[in-house]
Design a protein around this motif. Sequence first.
Motif, short mmCIF file in Angstrom:
data_model
loop_
_atom_site.label_atom_id
_atom_site.label_comp_id
_atom_site.label_asym_id
_atom_site.label_seq_id
_atom_site.Cartn_x
_atom_site.Cartn_y
_atom_site.Cartn_z
N GLU A 1 0.83 -1.20 0.00
CA GLU A 1 0.00 0.00 0.00
C GLU A 1 0.86 1.25 0.00
O GLU A 1 2.08 1.19 0.13
N ILE A 2 0.20 2.41 -0.14
CA ILE A 2 0.94 3.67 -0.26
C ILE A 2 1.76 4.00 0.99
O ILE A 2 2.76 4.68 0.90
N ASP A 3 1.36 3.49 2.14
CA ASP A 3 2.12 3.77 3.36
C ASP A 3 3.24 2.76 3.58
O ASP A 3 3.94 2.81 4.58
N GLY A 4 3.42 1.81 2.63
CA GLY A 4 4.49 0.83 2.73
C GLY A 4 4.10 -0.46 3.41
O GLY A 4 4.87 -1.41 3.43
N CYS A 5 2.89 -0.52 3.97
CA CYS A 5 2.44 -1.75 4.61
C CYS A 5 2.12 -2.81 3.56
O CYS A 5 1.61 -2.50 2.49
N ILE A 6 2.41 -4.04 3.87
CA ILE A 6 2.12 -5.15 2.98
C ILE A 6 0.85 -5.83 3.48
O ILE A 6 0.74 -6.17 4.66
N GLU A 7 -0.12 -6.00 2.59
CA GLU A 7 -1.35 -6.70 2.94
C GLU A 7 -1.42 -7.99 2.15
O GLU A 7 -1.28 -7.98 0.93
N LYS A 8 -1.59 -9.11 2.84
CA LYS A 8 -1.71 -10.40 2.16
C LYS A 8 -3.17 -10.62 1.76
O LYS A 8 -4.08 -10.29 2.50
N ILE A 9 -3.36 -11.19 0.58
CA ILE A 9 -4.70 -11.42 0.03
C ILE A 9 -4.96 -12.92 0.00
O ILE A 9 -4.17 -13.68 -0.54
N TYR A 10 -6.06 -13.32 0.61
CA TYR A 10 -6.49 -14.73 0.62
C TYR A 10 -7.85 -14.82 -0.06
O TYR A 10 -8.71 -13.97 0.15
N THR A 11 -8.04 -15.88 -0.85
CA THR A 11 -9.34 -16.06 -1.48
C THR A 11 -10.31 -16.70 -0.50
O THR A 11 -9.92 -17.50 0.34
N GLU A 12 -11.55 -16.32 -0.63
CA GLU A 12 -12.62 -16.92 0.15
C GLU A 12 -13.81 -17.08 -0.78
O GLU A 12 -14.30 -16.09 -1.33
N LYS A 13 -14.21 -18.30 -1.03
CA LYS A 13 -15.29 -18.61 -1.97
C LYS A 13 -14.96 -18.09 -3.36
O LYS A 13 -15.76 -17.44 -4.01
N HIS A 14 -13.73 -18.33 -3.80
CA HIS A 14 -13.25 -18.02 -5.15
C HIS A 14 -12.98 -16.55 -5.41
O HIS A 14 -12.66 -16.19 -6.54
N ILE A 15 -13.10 -15.68 -4.44
CA ILE A 15 -12.77 -14.27 -4.67
C ILE A 15 -11.94 -13.71 -3.52
O ILE A 15 -11.94 -14.25 -2.41
N ARG B 1 -11.24 -9.70 -2.14
CA ARG B 1 -11.66 -8.31 -2.33
C ARG B 1 -10.65 -7.39 -1.66
O ARG B 1 -10.31 -7.56 -0.49
N TYR B 2 -10.18 -6.40 -2.41
CA TYR B 2 -9.26 -5.41 -1.86
C TYR B 2 -9.79 -4.01 -2.13
O TYR B 2 -9.98 -3.62 -3.28
N ARG B 3 -10.05 -3.27 -1.08
CA ARG B 3 -10.52 -1.90 -1.22
C ARG B 3 -9.32 -0.96 -1.11
O ARG B 3 -8.57 -1.02 -0.14
N LEU B 4 -9.17 -0.12 -2.11
CA LEU B 4 -8.02 0.79 -2.15
C LEU B 4 -8.17 1.90 -1.14
O LEU B 4 -9.28 2.24 -0.74
N PRO B 5 -7.02 2.47 -0.74
CA PRO B 5 -7.10 3.65 0.13
C PRO B 5 -7.88 4.76 -0.58
O PRO B 5 -7.89 4.82 -1.81
N TYR B 6 -8.50 5.62 0.19
CA TYR B 6 -9.31 6.69 -0.41
C TYR B 6 -8.45 7.61 -1.26
O TYR B 6 -7.32 7.93 -0.89
N LYS B 7 -9.01 8.04 -2.39
CA LYS B 7 -8.26 8.83 -3.36
C LYS B 7 -7.69 10.11 -2.79
O LYS B 7 -6.60 10.51 -3.12
N TRP B 8 -8.46 10.78 -1.94
CA TRP B 8 -8.00 12.09 -1.48
C TRP B 8 -6.84 12.00 -0.50
O TRP B 8 -6.25 12.99 -0.15
N GLN B 9 -6.51 10.79 -0.04
CA GLN B 9 -5.34 10.62 0.82
C GLN B 9 -4.05 10.49 0.01
O GLN B 9 -2.97 10.57 0.56
N TRP B 10 -4.17 10.25 -1.29
CA TRP B 10 -3.00 9.99 -2.12
C TRP B 10 -2.34 11.28 -2.58
O TRP B 10 -3.00 12.24 -2.93
#
Length: 123
Positions: free
Chosen positions: A47-61, A63-72
């Motif tokens: 992510e933009i702050d350097g944190c790493i987020e691991k993504i795991y599937t659940e029921k074949h999907i 979901r990753y919600r991006l940080p809000y645009k106005w914070q970028w």
Amino acid sequence: MFARIKKHKKISVVILVALSVWLYQELRPTIIFHTPQESKYLGKISEIDGCIEKIYTEKHIARYRLPYKWQWKEEDEVAIFFSNYGDVLHKDDLDFWRKDVYLDEDKNYVRHTKRKYFRLYEE
């Protein structure tokens, strides 16, 4: 009678606040990864702050919600890493409400579609 009106106003305010919070969350730009795997580790996102987020599937999907645009800031970016799928999103790229990324059994990128906010069509 006034007590009943006050009670309805309180309920209306609570419903309005709950709906606002739900819409605030739901309208974030979201990437949805589709894979044939029921549940498995899929990859990671820096992510933009350097944190790493691991993504795991659940029921074949996944979901990753991006940080809000106005914070970028203009130079900020989010990097996504999978088997053969590397993507960097900049602030200018966030013109979508939902991006569906389709992967095969080996977590390889197949295709993607994009749904925009106000003109709800897919590319």
